[in-house]
Design a protein around this motif. Structure first.
Motif, PDB file in Angstrom:
ATOM      1  N   THR A  68      42.861  42.753  39.788  1.00 14.44           N
ATOM      2  CA  THR A  68      42.976  41.787  38.704  1.00 14.44           C
ATOM      3  C   THR A  68      42.390  42.383  37.440  1.00 14.44           C
ATOM      4  O   THR A  68      41.335  43.011  37.475  1.00 14.44           O
ATOM      5  N   VAL A  69      43.089  42.188  36.310  1.00 17.06           N
ATOM      6  CA  VAL A  69      42.580  42.651  35.016  1.00 17.06           C
ATOM      7  C   VAL A  69      42.687  41.509  34.008  1.00 17.06           C
ATOM      8  O   VAL A  69      43.553  40.642  34.120  1.00 17.06           O
ATOM      9  N   SER A  70      41.804  41.537  33.038  1.00 20.60           N
ATOM     10  CA  SER A  70      41.872  40.595  31.916  1.00 20.60           C
ATOM     11  C   SER A  70      42.869  41.142  30.911  1.00 20.60           C
ATOM     12  O   SER A  70      42.868  42.333  30.606  1.00 20.60           O
ATOM     13  N   GLN A  72      44.750  41.138  27.019  1.00 24.30           N
ATOM     14  CA  GLN A  72      44.335  41.024  25.626  1.00 24.30           C
ATOM     15  C   GLN A  72      44.537  39.588  25.149  1.00 24.30           C
ATOM     16  O   GLN A  72      45.566  38.967  25.433  1.00 24.30           O
ATOM     17  N   PRO A  73      43.562  39.044  24.418  1.00 26.42           N
ATOM     18  CA  PRO A  73      43.701  37.658  23.930  1.00 26.42           C
ATOM     19  C   PRO A  73      44.775  37.560  22.850  1.00 26.42           C
ATOM     20  O   PRO A  73      45.018  38.503  22.097  1.00 26.42           O
ATOM     21  N   TYR A  78      41.731  32.950  25.235  1.00 24.09           N
ATOM     22  CA  TYR A  78      41.000  33.862  26.098  1.00 24.09           C
ATOM     23  C   TYR A  78      41.192  33.451  27.554  1.00 24.09           C
ATOM     24  O   TYR A  78      41.501  32.310  27.845  1.00 24.09           O
ATOM     25  N   GLY A  79      40.988  34.386  28.419  1.00 27.15           N
ATOM     26  CA  GLY A  79      41.001  34.070  29.832  1.00 27.15           C
ATOM     27  C   GLY A  79      42.285  34.378  30.558  1.00 27.15           C
ATOM     28  O   GLY A  79      42.391  34.062  31.730  1.00 27.15           O
ATOM     29  N   MET A  81      44.734  36.366  32.786  1.00 28.62           N
ATOM     30  CA  MET A  81      44.467  37.386  33.801  1.00 28.62           C
ATOM     31  C   MET A  81      45.785  37.839  34.414  1.00 28.62           C
ATOM     32  O   MET A  81      46.738  37.065  34.515  1.00 28.62           O
ATOM     33  N   TYR A  83      47.075  39.576  37.981  1.00 27.61           N
ATOM     34  CA  TYR A  83      46.835  40.029  39.353  1.00 27.61           C
ATOM     35  C   TYR A  83      48.070  40.832  39.737  1.00 27.61           C
ATOM     36  O   TYR A  83      49.195  40.318  39.701  1.00 27.61           O
ATOM     37  N   SER A 115      44.933  46.413  31.122  1.00 26.89           N
ATOM     38  CA  SER A 115      44.088  45.519  30.324  1.00 26.89           C
ATOM     39  C   SER A 115      44.442  45.573  28.837  1.00 26.89           C
ATOM     40  O   SER A 115      43.983  44.728  28.075  1.00 26.89           O
ATOM     41  N   SER A 118      49.211  42.160  26.691  1.00 23.13           N
ATOM     42  CA  SER A 118      48.987  40.760  26.330  1.00 23.13           C
ATOM     43  C   SER A 118      49.916  39.885  27.171  1.00 23.13           C
ATOM     44  O   SER A 118      50.871  40.373  27.780  1.00 23.13           O
TER      45      SER A 118
END
Length: 162
Positions: A68-70, A72-73, A78-79, A81, A83, A115, A118
């Motif tokens: 799992t990576v976050s 770009q906002p 935000y938030g 993710m 998978y 990551s 977006s």
């Protein structure tokens, strides 16, 4: 004599069908056994680059553990993710050993690449195909110079954006 003619007339259609099937089977067996025809009849698989895959060697698949990576906002959101689970198609078994020995570095490069994405850049099928191409390019840049690419294709096993 009339009994033989009646029996022959009665089963003539069945005999013609059976002889026709035998002829078709014999002809298809003859065509299949012709030298050089077998390879032409094999389906050619496409890679993410649209290039035909090599049919000479059996493919070597290397599944990566999902991670799992976050993302770009976007616009203060935000938030988000991602998978993702990937499987790499490699050149040969020797390449598999090389990938296993470099797995921490390759996973690091994948996490950094993913990551940077977006949520909007992962919505369509074309976006996902472009991401597969980026992943393949990134992984192949990690092999020693002068050697051919070791990842021939990349596949998604799972892909969930939240």
């Amino acid at each position: 004599m009339s009994g033989i003619n009646a029996t022959f007339t009665r089963y003539r259609a069945v005999a013609v069908i059976i002889l026709g099937l035998i002829a078709v089977l014999a002809l298809s067996l003859f065509v299949y056994l012709q030298p050089g025809v077998k390879k032409e009849l094999l389906p050619v698989t496409q890679t993410v680059d649209g290039l035909p895959a090599e049919n000479d060697l059996p493919p070597v698949y290397f599944p990566l553990d999902p991670f799992t990576v976050s993302l770009q906002p976007e616009d203060g959101d935000y938030g988000a993710m991602l998978y993702v689970g990937l499987t790499l198609r490699l050149r040969d078994e020797k390449t598999r050993e090389l990938v296993e020995s470099q797995l921490p570095e390759l996973r690091n490069h994948l996490i950094l690449l993913l990551s940077q994405q977006s949520l909007a850049s992962l919505t369509s099928a074309a976006d996902k195909q472009a991401l597969l191409k980026k992943i393949k390019r990134e992984l192949n840049q990690q092999h020693p110079n002068g050697q051919p690419s070791f990842v021939t294709d990349v596949f998604f096993n799972s892909f969930i954006v939240r």
